[in-house]
Design a protein around this motif. Structure first.
Motif, PDB file in Angstrom:
ATOM      1  N   PRO A  19       0.886  -1.096  -0.056  1.00 16.04           N
ATOM      2  CA  PRO A  19       0.113  -0.127  -0.012  1.00 16.04           C
ATOM      3  C   PRO A  19       0.839   1.310  -0.033  1.00 16.04           C
ATOM      4  CG  PRO A  19      -0.018  -0.901   2.203  1.00 16.04           C
ATOM      5  CD  PRO A  19       0.750  -2.074   1.115  1.00 16.04           C
ATOM      6  N   SER A  20       0.448   2.223  -0.506  1.00 11.41           N
ATOM      7  CA  SER A  20       0.995   3.691  -0.645  1.00 11.41           C
ATOM      8  C   SER A  20       0.640   4.549   0.329  1.00 11.41           C
ATOM      9  CB  SER A  20       0.936   4.129  -2.053  1.00 11.41           C
ATOM     10  OG  SER A  20      -0.566   4.704  -2.318  1.00 11.41           O
ATOM     11  N   ASP A  80      -2.916   5.623  -0.383  1.00 13.56           N
ATOM     12  CA  ASP A  80      -3.950   4.488  -0.187  1.00 13.56           C
ATOM     13  C   ASP A  80      -4.058   4.643   1.426  1.00 13.56           C
ATOM     14  OD1 ASP A  80      -3.651   3.245  -2.549  1.00 13.56           O
ATOM     15  OD2 ASP A  80      -2.158   1.976  -1.777  1.00 13.56           O
ATOM     16  N   SER A 116      -7.457   6.632   2.550  1.00 16.21           N
ATOM     17  CA  SER A 116      -9.026   5.923   2.293  1.00 16.21           C
ATOM     18  C   SER A 116      -9.596   5.468   3.383  1.00 16.21           C
ATOM     19  CB  SER A 116      -8.946   4.991   0.961  1.00 16.21           C
ATOM     20  OG  SER A 116      -8.045   3.995   1.419  1.00 16.21           O
ATOM     21  N   ALA A 166      -7.215   0.827   5.589  1.00 18.96           N
ATOM     22  CA  ALA A 166      -5.786   1.117   4.678  1.00 18.96           C
ATOM     23  C   ALA A 166      -4.925   1.843   5.569  1.00 18.96           C
ATOM     24  CB  ALA A 166      -6.626   2.225   3.417  1.00 18.96           C
TER      25      ALA A 166
END
Length: 180
Positions: free
Chosen positions: A125-126, A129, A132, A136
């Motif tokens: 995951p970035s 992300d 959100s 997340a």
């Protein structure tokens, strides 16, 4: 199956990085390590920059192969949680000096960073992300824990016992909400 000359060159270049650092990667040093001629290297890589980019791509590809093996499937076939668990497990292994030096080199050269970014974009995951929602955010924190363990081992000089490594990885993996 016989190793291709290109793969032999890339493997030798990684050995040079492991032994002497990234700045020591020259056509002469890689030719000596691979047992090939400088002309043979130039046939495959027209410049040192092309060689170094290929080394980054080669090691990033090997890293992704480890991720696929850990997940038992490709990034496209895996759920986000399966990708993150594979990422946490693979990044928890001891890093080689060559990997660390290549990562550091990539941090100051966007062209060298791209192969690594391509892999992490598929598997982890970035920061974007994380905004959100709560699940997340937890997944991003799991990534940070895995990255932090990798970096800790890389820089601390304190090897982790296999038993402690297993416990740390299991604890990190347990943070992944598989029902998210």
């Amino acid at each position: 199956m016989r190793e291709s000359k290109r793969t032999k060159i890339l493997t030798a270049a990684v050995e040079v990085v492991q032994r002497d650092g990234v700045t020591s990667v020259t056509f002469d040093s890689v030719a000596a390590a691979s047992g090939l001629t400088k002309g043979g290297l130039l046939y495959h890589f027209p410049s040192r920059d092309a060689l170094l980019l290929a080394v980054h791509q080669h090691v990033a590809r090997e890293w992704e192969e480890s991720l696929v093996e850990a997940a038992g499937k490709t990034a496209e076939e895996a759920t986000p949680e399966e990708r993150l668990e594979a990422y946490a497990r693979v990044t928890s292994r001891s890093v080689t000096r060559a990997e660390l030096l290549l990562f550091l080199e990539a941090s100051v050269n966007p062209g060298y960073a791209q192969p690594w970014r391509d892999v992490t974009d598929r598997w982890a995951p970035s920061l974007a992300d994380a905004a959100s929602g709560p699940a997340a955010l937890t997944h991003f924190i799991t990534r940070l824990a895995a990255d932090g363990f990798w970096l800790y081992e890389s820089l601390s000089g304190e090897p982790t016992s296999p038993e402690l490594r297993r416990k740390v990885v299991e604890r990190i993996a347990a943070t992944i909400d598989k029902d998210a």
